[in-house]
Design an enzyme around this catalytic site. Sequence first.
Site, PDB file in Angstrom:
ATOM      1  N   CYS A  33      46.653  29.955  57.307  1.00 17.21           N
ATOM      2  CA  CYS A  33      48.072  30.305  57.373  1.00 17.21           C
ATOM      3  C   CYS A  33      48.799  29.854  56.107  1.00 17.21           C
ATOM      4  O   CYS A  33      48.681  30.489  55.075  1.00 17.21           O
ATOM      5  CB  CYS A  33      48.684  29.703  58.642  1.00 17.21           C
ATOM      6  SG  CYS A  33      50.303  30.357  59.032  1.00 17.21           S
ATOM      7  N   GLU A  73      41.800  26.247  64.323  1.00 15.11           N
ATOM      8  CA  GLU A  73      41.842  24.819  64.707  1.00 15.11           C
ATOM      9  C   GLU A  73      42.604  24.604  66.017  1.00 15.11           C
ATOM     10  O   GLU A  73      42.562  23.520  66.585  1.00 15.11           O
ATOM     11  CB  GLU A  73      42.449  23.986  63.574  1.00 15.11           C
ATOM     12  CG  GLU A  73      43.956  24.116  63.361  1.00 15.11           C
ATOM     13  CD  GLU A  73      44.385  25.335  62.542  1.00 15.11           C
ATOM     14  OE1 GLU A  73      43.534  26.226  62.303  1.00 15.11           O
ATOM     15  OE2 GLU A  73      45.566  25.410  62.142  1.00 15.11           O
ATOM     16  N   HIS A  83      44.960  30.469  63.141  1.00 16.33           N
ATOM     17  CA  HIS A  83      44.653  29.040  63.276  1.00 16.33           C
ATOM     18  C   HIS A  83      43.467  28.790  64.199  1.00 16.33           C
ATOM     19  O   HIS A  83      43.666  28.507  65.382  1.00 16.33           O
ATOM     20  CB  HIS A  83      45.873  28.308  63.845  1.00 16.33           C
ATOM     21  CG  HIS A  83      47.078  28.364  62.977  1.00 16.33           C
ATOM     22  ND1 HIS A  83      47.223  27.567  61.871  1.00 16.33           N
ATOM     23  CD2 HIS A  83      48.192  29.128  63.032  1.00 16.33           C
ATOM     24  CE1 HIS A  83      48.383  27.821  61.287  1.00 16.33           C
ATOM     25  NE2 HIS A  83      48.992  28.775  61.965  1.00 16.33           N
TER      26      HIS A  83
END
Lengths: 228, 305
Positions: A82, A196, A194
């Site tokens: 991002c 994560e 994302h």
Amino acid sequence: MASTIGILSLQGDVAEHCRAIEELGARALQIKYSKQIDEVDGLIIPGGESTTIAKLTADNPDLIFDRIRAFIDLGKPVYGTCMGSIFLAKEIEGSAQGRLAAMDIKVRRNAFGPQRYSFETDLDIPLLGSQPVPAVFIRGPVILSAGINVTVMAHVDANVGKITKTSNPVEIDESVTSYIVMARQKNLLVSSFHPELTDDLRVHAYFLKMVEESKSAFTTAQPQFAIV
Amino acid sequence: MAVETKETGRGDIRTGSEKVKKALPKMLKGGVIMDVVNAEQAKIAEAAGAVAVMALERVPADIRAEGGVSRMSDPELVAKIIESVSIPVMAKARIGHFVEAQILQSLGVDCIDESEVLTPADEEYHIDKSKFDIPFVCGARNLGEALRRIGEGAAMIRTKGEAGTGDVVEAVRHARAILGEIRMLSIMPREELMSYAKKIGAPFELVLKVAEEGKLPVVNFAAGGIATPADAALMMQIGVEGVFVGSGIFKSGNPEKRALAIVKATTFFQDPQVLAEVSRNLGEPMVGRTAASLAVTETLATRGW
């Protein structure tokens, strides 16, 4: 020996990347100072605000910006999520904000509009296997164009932006059917989303593989350091 | 839950989900969110490295000074601030005023602060935040209050502190209360958790979750009285994940310089050398008044429950 992955920790979702890296058995090191970059085999630039990171790296006597550039020029792997993808891009649509300008891509910031149009979806990423990869986009950017040396890894349907009535003042090109949301250029990897924030660690595993390959390439190139 | 689902060739598009709402504050961690009252201030905040701005008509210090009923800002002002910056824009709705929140969501703000700084619209019930597509941040003075707000759907918590004073003491008190209670929970035997949940008036499931994970299930910032780089670093060292600065920046002598100094102090919060450097020659801080000198009727933190 397990790889050490630095997470640029000036601002953003650092802990989430650390968790993903540690779950995969590698070591995560939070990086705030240029000298720490010597200790890592690969670097992750997390999600956050790109104008904030530009300010904190440019307006910094520690010269961490130059040290990251040198790390990239050495061929060491860097992954930007991002904000990280914006910071790595050569071109940012309609903005002169600071950036590393290392990857031959043109990005559009906040391409889907305000937070109410942020979304989660599942993406086809053939390089990561046949199962779709869950992806969370938070005021995410898209890659509008990429150079010939860039491998495109995933797209999102351009209708998403149209569905969400993008508030961006830029015109929507009706002929565009999809946007690039993940790509690689040699040692550089970027995603608009994302990974994560999900339990699917395939993107981080792919990046760790890039790091392993880079380490063995460095060992081969410098045989004097090889253990006999 | 207002989840918009759209069929595409590559799977569903889900907006407004709990995951998507909780994710935005995660991207703001380690950053500073600044109160601004016009587009010009918003641009100064963005240029100084703010991760987001809070759009409002009067900063808390002026709300204190001028008195009267304090409400949601004029949508025209909020819209102008949204147009002027690329970073996320937040705005405040009164406690319990879900229609103000609906209006702010339709304007395209990225996050709503259900804030005790405005005059409460409901003295009994807070907004049902799970109904909205965008995240809410809510103030809290202790763990029970934080978990009640999270139970209602808040995606981010901030300490209440005592807004508009320039006195950090209440923010410290609230952060220490929340973080201390979390530390206590993480070593508490399981059989004590139900009674503890009852005692602090928090949903049991959330108490269990905090006990297991040793942290709040959402991002936790400090707010209310932060006026200097050292204040910001103090809150970060105590253990919050970022800071809100309200009146502290634009009520000071040199807003540009102070804004940047607080941004740097929030990043390098453990580095006294950087803190000393950025704290030099900042000009006059906001004048402030001590939180202890406020009459009970003047305190904002006691609004909400």
